[in-house]
Motif scaffolding. Sequence first.
Motif, PDB file in Angstrom:
ATOM      1  N   SER A   1       0.771 -11.201  -2.245  1.00 49.80           N
ATOM      2  CA  SER A   1       1.626 -10.669  -1.151  1.00 49.80           C
ATOM      3  C   SER A   1       2.975 -10.685  -1.609  1.00 49.80           C
ATOM      4  O   SER A   1       3.907  -9.768  -0.852  1.00 49.80           O
ATOM      5  CB  SER A   1       1.487 -11.636   0.276  1.00 49.80           C
ATOM      6  OG  SER A   1       1.841 -12.883  -0.032  1.00 49.80           O
TER       7      SER A   1
ATOM      8  N   LYS B   1      -2.093 -14.318   0.220  1.00 46.96           N
ATOM      9  CA  LYS B   1      -2.371 -14.227   1.477  1.00 46.96           C
ATOM     10  C   LYS B   1      -4.119 -14.106   1.399  1.00 46.96           C
ATOM     11  O   LYS B   1      -4.697 -13.488   0.410  1.00 46.96           O
ATOM     12  CB  LYS B   1      -1.662 -13.386   2.480  1.00 46.96           C
ATOM     13  CG  LYS B   1      -0.372 -13.865   2.630  1.00 46.96           C
ATOM     14  CD  LYS B   1       0.116 -12.871   3.719  1.00 46.96           C
ATOM     15  CE  LYS B   1       1.827 -13.228   3.798  1.00 46.96           C
ATOM     16  NZ  LYS B   1       2.368 -12.411   4.729  1.00 46.96           N
TER      17      LYS B   1
ATOM     18  N   ALA C   1      -2.914  -6.676   4.942  1.00 48.01           N
ATOM     19  CA  ALA C   1      -2.785  -6.533   3.619  1.00 48.01           C
ATOM     20  C   ALA C   1      -1.571  -5.234   3.630  1.00 48.01           C
ATOM     21  O   ALA C   1      -0.824  -5.135   2.809  1.00 48.01           O
ATOM     22  CB  ALA C   1      -3.843  -6.468   2.497  1.00 48.01           C
TER      23      ALA C   1
ATOM     24  N   THR D   1       1.466  -3.438   5.474  1.00 46.61           N
ATOM     25  CA  THR D   1       2.757  -3.811   6.159  1.00 46.61           C
ATOM     26  C   THR D   1       3.205  -2.343   6.966  1.00 46.61           C
ATOM     27  O   THR D   1       3.271  -1.111   6.084  1.00 46.61           O
ATOM     28  CB  THR D   1       3.967  -4.430   5.566  1.00 46.61           C
ATOM     29  OG1 THR D   1       4.349  -3.767   4.461  1.00 46.61           O
ATOM     30  CG2 THR D   1       3.278  -5.674   4.970  1.00 46.61           C
TER      31      THR D   1
END
Length: 208
Positions: A23, A45, A112, A114
């Motif tokens: 991430s 993550k 995953a 954004t």
Amino acid sequence: TLIDAVKVKALAGGEAYKAPYRSADAMGGLTAEGTKYHESAPEFKYAMIGKAKVTDYAEITEEVEKLPTANYVAEIEQEVLNGLKRKINKQILLGEGGIDELTGIFSDKADALTGDADIEIDKIDEDTLDEIVFSYGLEDVEGDATLILSKNSLREFAKLRTELGTKVYDIVVRGNTGTIDGVPFIINNFADAHDEFFMAYGNLNNYE
């Protein structure tokens, strides 16, 4: 075609599981002589890989099975298989990620992804492809990334003309795949069925 392009893991009898992904990247620092080294490490993550049972079912009579003029059984079997693929293709894009659903690329549950990766487009024009390609990733321009779009969106790319009347984009079509100025694409008519998103771009091997 979309289901054949994403990452598929054979997990017979398996349950939902978490898959790690990077991430954030590491960043080195300047260090004075004799002082402690700068500490940095990539951050990881986990994305939940859920499960869904997808079915399709058809019945044929014994009489149809014996018809000699056409192989109806093979046609029906192939169409049932295609029906399964269509449903999974739709889930890959539009799945809500709840119980018994896959998490689609357009879902707000796709951890995953954004909001920083979203691009707002008023209309498809001569700058759209460059905007998509160069907005993907941090520094690397991914050479193996693919554009997912509907046939209607591809038509908009194809209709664009310069002032001299020549096509803006060089489009090569091979069935429901092809390239736009060398950028690979996959046609998926579920792409414009979302109320907000209508195209996706990225390395399809990143979708598991």
